[in-house]
Scaffold this motif. Structure first.
Motif, PDB file in Angstrom:
ATOM      1  N   VAL A  85      24.256  48.748  24.373  1.00 40.79           N
ATOM      2  CA  VAL A  85      24.857  47.671  25.172  1.00 40.79           C
ATOM      3  C   VAL A  85      25.236  48.188  26.561  1.00 40.79           C
ATOM      4  N   THR A  86      25.792  49.385  26.617  1.00 40.94           N
ATOM      5  CA  THR A  86      26.212  49.964  27.898  1.00 40.94           C
ATOM      6  C   THR A  86      25.018  50.247  28.802  1.00 40.94           C
ATOM      7  N   VAL A  87      23.982  50.827  28.259  1.00 43.82           N
ATOM      8  CA  VAL A  87      22.788  51.155  29.057  1.00 43.82           C
ATOM      9  C   VAL A  87      22.152  49.888  29.617  1.00 43.82           C
ATOM     10  N   VAL A  88      22.151  48.827  28.829  1.00 42.29           N
ATOM     11  CA  VAL A  88      21.522  47.570  29.254  1.00 42.29           C
ATOM     12  C   VAL A  88      22.467  46.723  30.118  1.00 42.29           C
ATOM     13  N   SER A  89      23.747  47.070  30.156  1.00 39.28           N
ATOM     14  CA  SER A  89      24.726  46.211  30.846  1.00 39.28           C
ATOM     15  C   SER A  89      24.426  45.957  32.325  1.00 39.28           C
ATOM     16  N   PRO A  90      23.924  46.903  33.108  1.00 45.96           N
ATOM     17  CA  PRO A  90      23.587  46.548  34.496  1.00 45.96           C
ATOM     18  C   PRO A  90      22.510  45.461  34.578  1.00 45.96           C
ATOM     19  N   LEU A  91      21.489  45.561  33.727  1.00 45.54           N
ATOM     20  CA  LEU A  91      20.446  44.531  33.703  1.00 45.54           C
ATOM     21  C   LEU A  91      21.026  43.196  33.223  1.00 45.54           C
ATOM     22  N   THR A  92      21.878  43.260  32.212  1.00 46.09           N
ATOM     23  CA  THR A  92      22.527  42.044  31.709  1.00 46.09           C
ATOM     24  C   THR A  92      23.312  41.371  32.832  1.00 46.09           C
ATOM     25  N   GLN A  93      24.100  42.153  33.564  1.00 42.33           N
ATOM     26  CA  GLN A  93      24.898  41.584  34.649  1.00 42.33           C
ATOM     27  C   GLN A  93      24.009  41.056  35.764  1.00 42.33           C
ATOM     28  N   PHE A  94      22.913  41.719  36.040  1.00 44.91           N
ATOM     29  CA  PHE A  94      21.980  41.243  37.053  1.00 44.91           C
ATOM     30  C   PHE A  94      21.418  39.874  36.657  1.00 44.91           C
ATOM     31  N   VAL A  95      21.009  39.729  35.404  1.00 42.10           N
ATOM     32  CA  VAL A  95      20.485  38.446  34.908  1.00 42.10           C
ATOM     33  C   VAL A  95      21.555  37.368  35.000  1.00 42.10           C
ATOM     34  N   VAL A  96      22.770  37.702  34.581  1.00 43.29           N
ATOM     35  CA  VAL A  96      23.877  36.735  34.648  1.00 43.29           C
ATOM     36  C   VAL A  96      24.095  36.288  36.088  1.00 43.29           C
ATOM     37  N   SER A  97      24.180  37.242  36.988  1.00 45.42           N
ATOM     38  CA  SER A  97      24.579  36.957  38.372  1.00 45.42           C
ATOM     39  C   SER A  97      23.488  36.354  39.241  1.00 45.42           C
ATOM     40  N   THR A  98      22.242  36.572  38.893  1.00 48.72           N
ATOM     41  CA  THR A  98      21.163  36.066  39.742  1.00 48.72           C
ATOM     42  C   THR A  98      20.416  34.888  39.134  1.00 48.72           C
ATOM     43  N   ILE A  99      20.423  34.783  37.800  1.00 56.00           N
ATOM     44  CA  ILE A  99      19.653  33.724  37.148  1.00 56.00           C
ATOM     45  C   ILE A  99      20.555  32.688  36.483  1.00 56.00           C
ATOM     46  N   ILE A 100      21.464  33.146  35.633  1.00 57.96           N
ATOM     47  CA  ILE A 100      22.277  32.196  34.860  1.00 57.96           C
ATOM     48  C   ILE A 100      23.316  31.507  35.721  1.00 57.96           C
ATOM     49  N   THR A 101      24.023  32.258  36.540  1.00 53.32           N
ATOM     50  CA  THR A 101      25.110  31.674  37.319  1.00 53.32           C
ATOM     51  C   THR A 101      25.221  32.320  38.702  1.00 53.32           C
ATOM     52  N   PRO A 102      24.235  32.054  39.562  1.00 59.95           N
ATOM     53  CA  PRO A 102      24.207  32.707  40.874  1.00 59.95           C
ATOM     54  C   PRO A 102      25.354  32.315  41.807  1.00 59.95           C
ATOM     55  N   ASP A 103      26.039  31.219  41.542  1.00 62.89           N
ATOM     56  CA  ASP A 103      27.151  30.796  42.394  1.00 62.89           C
ATOM     57  C   ASP A 103      28.509  31.261  41.896  1.00 62.89           C
ATOM     58  N   PHE A 104      28.547  31.980  40.782  1.00 60.08           N
ATOM     59  CA  PHE A 104      29.825  32.373  40.188  1.00 60.08           C
ATOM     60  C   PHE A 104      30.702  33.164  41.152  1.00 60.08           C
ATOM     61  N   PHE A 105      30.153  34.185  41.774  1.00 55.15           N
ATOM     62  CA  PHE A 105      30.967  35.020  42.654  1.00 55.15           C
ATOM     63  C   PHE A 105      31.533  34.217  43.823  1.00 55.15           C
ATOM     64  N   ASP A 106      30.708  33.396  44.453  1.00 53.52           N
ATOM     65  CA  ASP A 106      31.197  32.555  45.555  1.00 53.52           C
ATOM     66  C   ASP A 106      32.291  31.609  45.074  1.00 53.52           C
ATOM     67  N   ASN A 107      32.083  31.020  43.898  1.00 57.40           N
ATOM     68  CA  ASN A 107      33.085  30.096  43.348  1.00 57.40           C
ATOM     69  C   ASN A 107      34.388  30.812  43.014  1.00 57.40           C
ATOM     70  N   MET A 108      34.283  31.999  42.438  1.00 57.00           N
ATOM     71  CA  MET A 108      35.485  32.736  42.068  1.00 57.00           C
ATOM     72  C   MET A 108      36.216  33.244  43.310  1.00 57.00           C
ATOM     73  N   ILE A 109      35.478  33.674  44.305  1.00 54.65           N
ATOM     74  CA  ILE A 109      36.101  34.102  45.559  1.00 54.65           C
ATOM     75  C   ILE A 109      36.866  32.942  46.166  1.00 54.65           C
ATOM     76  N   ALA A 110      36.220  31.790  46.282  1.00 51.74           N
ATOM     77  CA  ALA A 110      36.878  30.611  46.861  1.00 51.74           C
ATOM     78  C   ALA A 110      38.126  30.227  46.058  1.00 51.74           C
ATOM     79  N   HIS A 111      38.016  30.247  44.751  1.00 51.60           N
ATOM     80  CA  HIS A 111      39.147  29.868  43.894  1.00 51.60           C
ATOM     81  C   HIS A 111      40.325  30.835  44.044  1.00 51.60           C
TER      82      HIS A 111
END
Length: 165
Positions: A85-111
Motif C-alpha cells: 500500500v505504501t509503495v503504491v500510495s504516490p500513484l494512488t494519490q496521483f490518480v485521486v488528485s488528477t482523475i477522480i477529484t482534480p478540483d479537491f485541492f482548489d476547493n479545500m484551499i478556498a474553504h
C-alpha cells in the motif's frame, strides 16, 4: 514473489477500496458542496480499511497457513500488505488528485482560507499533490502497522486453540 501473492493481492484490494471510497466522497459532494464535512466523512474510511486488513489476515491464515497463524505471522503478513500500500500510495494519490477529484485541492484551499483556518499561503502549501504524497508515505506505514499489530492478536490461531475449542 509467489510467496507474497496473498499480501500483494490484498494490498491492491486496499488500494482499490481507497480509490472507490474517494470516488464516493466526490460523487456525494464531500469534495465540493459539502467540503466542510469532509474531515468527518474521510475518517470513516477507518471501517473499510480495518475490514480489508482483517479479511486479508483471515485469507492468509486459511489459504496459505493451513488454518493456523501465529501473532508473528499475522504481523509479517500485515506489514507486507502495508508495504504494498505504501509503495503504491504516490500513484494512488496521483490518480485521486488528477482523475477522480482534480478540483479537491482548489476547493479545500478556498474553504480553509474562507473560514480562517489557514492563510492562502499555508493552505496552498498543505493542499497540493506533493504534500499529500508525503502524507501518504508517512500515514500508510503508520496506520498499517498499528492496524496490523492489533488485528494480528484477533486472527492468530494455534492448533491448541482448535483442540480446546
Amino acid at each position: 514473489m509467489a510467496k507474497f501473492k496473498t499480501e500483494i493481492k490484498w494490498g491492491l484490494i486496499f488500494v482499490l477500496m481507497t480509490l472507490t471510497w474517494v470516488l464516493l466522497e466526490r460523487l456525494t459532494g464531500f469534495h465540493d458542496a459539502l467540503i466542510d464535512k469532509h474531515y468527518v466523512i474521510t475518517m470513516l474510511i477507518f471501517f473499510p480499511a480495518v475490514t480489508v486488513y482483517f479479511l486479508a489476515l483471515l485469507d492468509k491464515r486459511k489459504n496459505d497457513l493451513g488454518g493456523f497463524m501465529s501473532y508473528k505471522q499475522g504481523v509479517i503478513t500485515g506489514l507486507i500488505i502495508t508495504a504494498v500500500v505504501t509503495v503504491v500510495s504516490p500513484l494512488t494519490q496521483f490518480v485521486v488528485s488528477t482523475i477522480i477529484t482534480p478540483d479537491f485541492f482548489d476547493n479545500m484551499i478556498a474553504h480553509t482560507v474562507e473560514h480562517g483556518h489557514k492563510t492562502q499561503e499555508e493552505a496552498e502549501a498543505y493542499f497540493n499533490l506533493r504534500s499529500y504524497i508525503v502524507q501518504g508515505l508517512i500515514g500508510a506505514p503508520v496506520m498499517g502497522t498499528v492496524t496490523t499489530l492489533i488485528l494480528a492478536i484477533f486472527v492468530r490461531r494455534s492448533p491448541e486453540d482448535v483442540e480446546e475449542g
